[in-house]
Design a protein around this motif. Structure first.
Motif, PDB file in Angstrom:
ATOM      1  N   ARG A 157     -25.337 -62.239 -18.227  1.00  0.00           N
ATOM      2  CA  ARG A 157     -24.557 -63.406 -18.626  1.00  0.00           C
ATOM      3  C   ARG A 157     -23.688 -63.898 -17.482  1.00  0.00           C
ATOM      4  O   ARG A 157     -23.254 -63.104 -16.643  1.00  0.00           O
ATOM      5  N   PRO A 158     -23.401 -65.191 -17.445  1.00  0.00           N
ATOM      6  CA  PRO A 158     -22.528 -65.707 -16.381  1.00  0.00           C
ATOM      7  C   PRO A 158     -21.057 -65.448 -16.693  1.00  0.00           C
ATOM      8  O   PRO A 158     -20.627 -65.562 -17.845  1.00  0.00           O
ATOM      9  N   ASP A 159     -20.300 -65.092 -15.676  1.00  0.00           N
ATOM     10  CA  ASP A 159     -18.853 -64.946 -15.822  1.00  0.00           C
ATOM     11  C   ASP A 159     -18.218 -66.315 -15.586  1.00  0.00           C
ATOM     12  O   ASP A 159     -18.172 -66.809 -14.460  1.00  0.00           O
ATOM     13  N   LEU A 160     -17.722 -66.919 -16.644  1.00  0.00           N
ATOM     14  CA  LEU A 160     -17.109 -68.250 -16.567  1.00  0.00           C
ATOM     15  C   LEU A 160     -15.591 -68.192 -16.657  1.00  0.00           C
ATOM     16  O   LEU A 160     -14.928 -69.233 -16.660  1.00  0.00           O
ATOM     17  N   SER A 161     -15.032 -66.985 -16.702  1.00  0.00           N
ATOM     18  CA  SER A 161     -13.602 -66.835 -16.977  1.00  0.00           C
ATOM     19  C   SER A 161     -12.730 -67.501 -15.921  1.00  0.00           C
ATOM     20  O   SER A 161     -11.710 -68.124 -16.244  1.00  0.00           O
ATOM     21  N   TYR A 162     -13.110 -67.405 -14.649  1.00  0.00           N
ATOM     22  CA  TYR A 162     -12.249 -67.949 -13.592  1.00  0.00           C
ATOM     23  C   TYR A 162     -12.465 -69.448 -13.378  1.00  0.00           C
ATOM     24  O   TYR A 162     -11.832 -70.055 -12.521  1.00  0.00           O
ATOM     25  N   LEU A 163     -13.349 -70.040 -14.173  1.00  0.00           N
ATOM     26  CA  LEU A 163     -13.590 -71.480 -14.095  1.00  0.00           C
ATOM     27  C   LEU A 163     -12.970 -72.228 -15.269  1.00  0.00           C
ATOM     28  O   LEU A 163     -13.287 -73.393 -15.515  1.00  0.00           O
ATOM     29  N   SER A 164     -12.085 -71.585 -15.976  1.00  0.00           N
ATOM     30  CA  SER A 164     -11.582 -72.146 -17.240  1.00  0.00           C
ATOM     31  C   SER A 164     -10.749 -73.413 -17.060  1.00  0.00           C
ATOM     32  O   SER A 164     -10.583 -74.180 -18.016  1.00  0.00           O
ATOM     33  N   GLU A 165     -10.203 -73.675 -15.864  1.00  0.00           N
ATOM     34  CA  GLU A 165      -9.416 -74.890 -15.655  1.00  0.00           C
ATOM     35  C   GLU A 165     -10.265 -76.049 -15.112  1.00  0.00           C
ATOM     36  O   GLU A 165      -9.725 -77.109 -14.783  1.00  0.00           O
ATOM     37  N   LEU A 166     -11.563 -75.856 -15.036  1.00  0.00           N
ATOM     38  CA  LEU A 166     -12.468 -76.918 -14.608  1.00  0.00           C
ATOM     39  C   LEU A 166     -13.186 -77.510 -15.822  1.00  0.00           C
ATOM     40  O   LEU A 166     -13.389 -76.839 -16.829  1.00  0.00           O
ATOM     41  N   ARG A 167     -13.606 -78.750 -15.680  1.00  0.00           N
ATOM     42  CA  ARG A 167     -14.312 -79.435 -16.755  1.00  0.00           C
ATOM     43  C   ARG A 167     -15.813 -79.297 -16.544  1.00  0.00           C
ATOM     44  O   ARG A 167     -16.444 -80.105 -15.872  1.00  0.00           O
TER      45      ARG A 167
END
Length: 430
Positions: A308-318
């Motif tokens: 699975r992709p780790d998207l946690s550090y991209l949470s402030e991007l749209r």
């Protein structure tokens, strides 16, 4: 005049380094941030596994041009390297050629628009990005970037054994006897965990095939070694792949080896078993299914249910992501594993990889989210297009420069929930 900020590339793996090479080709300075101590850290995690794509299909053209002046010797394009070969003979030399454009021991913890959280619209696209990092010694830093290319892959988040996509009851408590990658049976400690013992393998993709084959070889040398192969669905015509008709011969051979492991009695297939819990017993671990079935105890469990992709550090991007695959919304229909195999995914680039947040791109295996049909050649085409777009060469960005081979069935309808990402890239691992 101050130099423009770099394009930050997250991950010094095959696609991240190719992205950097294409940016250099366009006269743009990349800064590659790698959490590990060397290039291809994730690839080195499965160094013992042989790819089923030959050298000709796993090196990038811009990377080769960057390597040429260094005296790099191109490997025989017809041979099949291991993950270790890939890292040692291509990825590390490429990173070395990039020099101080690659920064090791640097973990990205957040990416945002400078001075703008996810909510703020005002002048958003005019602001550079700020990339928050932590170094291996604990130091924190913020890096200004003109664009961000996330090529961090999916290896850091293996799927759990629970059939509902969440950890099974007792899974965390049994971690001492559970692994989530193909075992390296040349390692004495790993070999001792499985020799003469019963191992459950959960999964139905190339990683599972590789593990079945390796454990079958171990069973020939170590009596009492047996594998319990657990599938969420039944065994059908395409369970073991295309066999001799597979356009990727090494992958077809791998499926046949897995089939032989079952036919020769080294592995027992348990079908229609959707794991709900794992319990400790006096003589091992007992797996329980959703419908109450209990299996005989096993000593070890290998879970190969995808990545699975780790998207946690991209949470402030749209980001515009498909709600099922967690892949870019325009790309998702092209890679849906219910419909597509490796060879039926069309080459694609900046159009399919763009997000509402301008100048942010997920590429490589990260772009495929939970889909398992990624080819290295596809990733090279992705970053060629993305780098051209960042450079303002829109004609090159829109042009398709890749023709994919027809590779036969990679996953097939109904197998997506148990097949590991990267099935077309390697002989059973990501």
């Amino acid at each position: 005049m101050n130099a423009p900020p770099p394009v930050v590339v997250i991950g010094a793996g095959p696609i991240g380094l190719a992205a950097a090479a294409h940016l250099v080709h366009h006269g743009i300075e990349p800064l590659v941030l790698e959490s590990g101590p060397s290039a291809g850290t994730a690839v080195r995690g499965w160094a013992h596994v042989r790819l089923f794509s030959p050298w000709a299909e796993i090196t990038d053209t811009a990377a080769e041009k960057l390597l040429a002046p260094t005296g790099w010797n191109r490997p025989d394009p017809t041979t099949y390297p291991t993950g270790g070969d890939w890292a040692e003979h291509y990825l590390q030399p490429l990173a070395d050629a990039l020099g101080d454009r690659v920064r090791y021991g640097t973990t990205v913890t957040g990416v945002a628009r400078a001075g703008r959280d996810r909510i703020v619209d005002a002048d958003r696209d005019a602001q550079p990005f700020t990339v928050h990092t932590t170094s291996s010694d604990g130091g924190e830093a913020r890096i200004t970037a003109r664009a961000v290319i996330d090529a961090s892959g999916t290896c850091s988040l293996p799927g759990p054994m629970g059939a509902d996509g969440l950890p099974a009851l007792g899974e965390r408590a049994a971690t001492a006897h559970i692994s989530y990658r193909i075992p390296n049976l040349t390692d004495p400690e790993v070999r001792a965990r499985h020799a003469g013992r019963r191992t459950a393998v959960i999964g139905s993709g190339a990683s599972a095939f590789t593990t079945l084959a390796h454990l079958a070889d171990l069973a020939e040398a170590e009596p009492g070694t047996h594998t319990v192969w657990i599938l969420r669905r039944g065994i059908g015509e395409n369970t073991f792949g295309g066999g001799e008709s597979d356009r990727l011969p090494a992958r077809g051979a791998l499926g046949l080896r897995a089939k032989a492991a079952v036919e020769n009695g080294h592995a027992s297939a348990v079908t229609g078993f959707r794991t709900q819990a794992v319990e400790h017993a006096d003589d091992g671990l007992v797996l329980l299914s959703e419908n109450g079935r209990r299996l005989a105890p096993v000593d070890e469990i290998i879970v190969l249910t995808g990545l699975r992709p780790d998207l946690s550090y991209l949470s402030e991007l749209r980001l515009g992501l498909d709600e099922r695959l967690q892949a870019p919304a325009e790309l998702a229909p092209l890679i849906d594993p219910n419909v597509h195999s490796c060879g039926t995914v069309h080459p694609h680039g900046v159009n399919e990889l763009s997000h509402p947040e301008k100048d942010v791109y997920l590429v490589g295996m990260k772009s495929y989210g939970r889909a398992p049909t990624f080819l290295a050649m596809t990733g090279h085409e992705q970053v060629r297009s993305v780098a051209a777009a960042i450079a303002g060469d829109h004609e090159a960005a829109q042009r398709v420069e890749l023709t994919l081979p027809e590779t036969g069935v990679c996953g097939g309808a109904g197998l997506y929930d148990t097949q590991p990402a990267g099935c077309c890239t390697t002989a059973g691992t990501r």
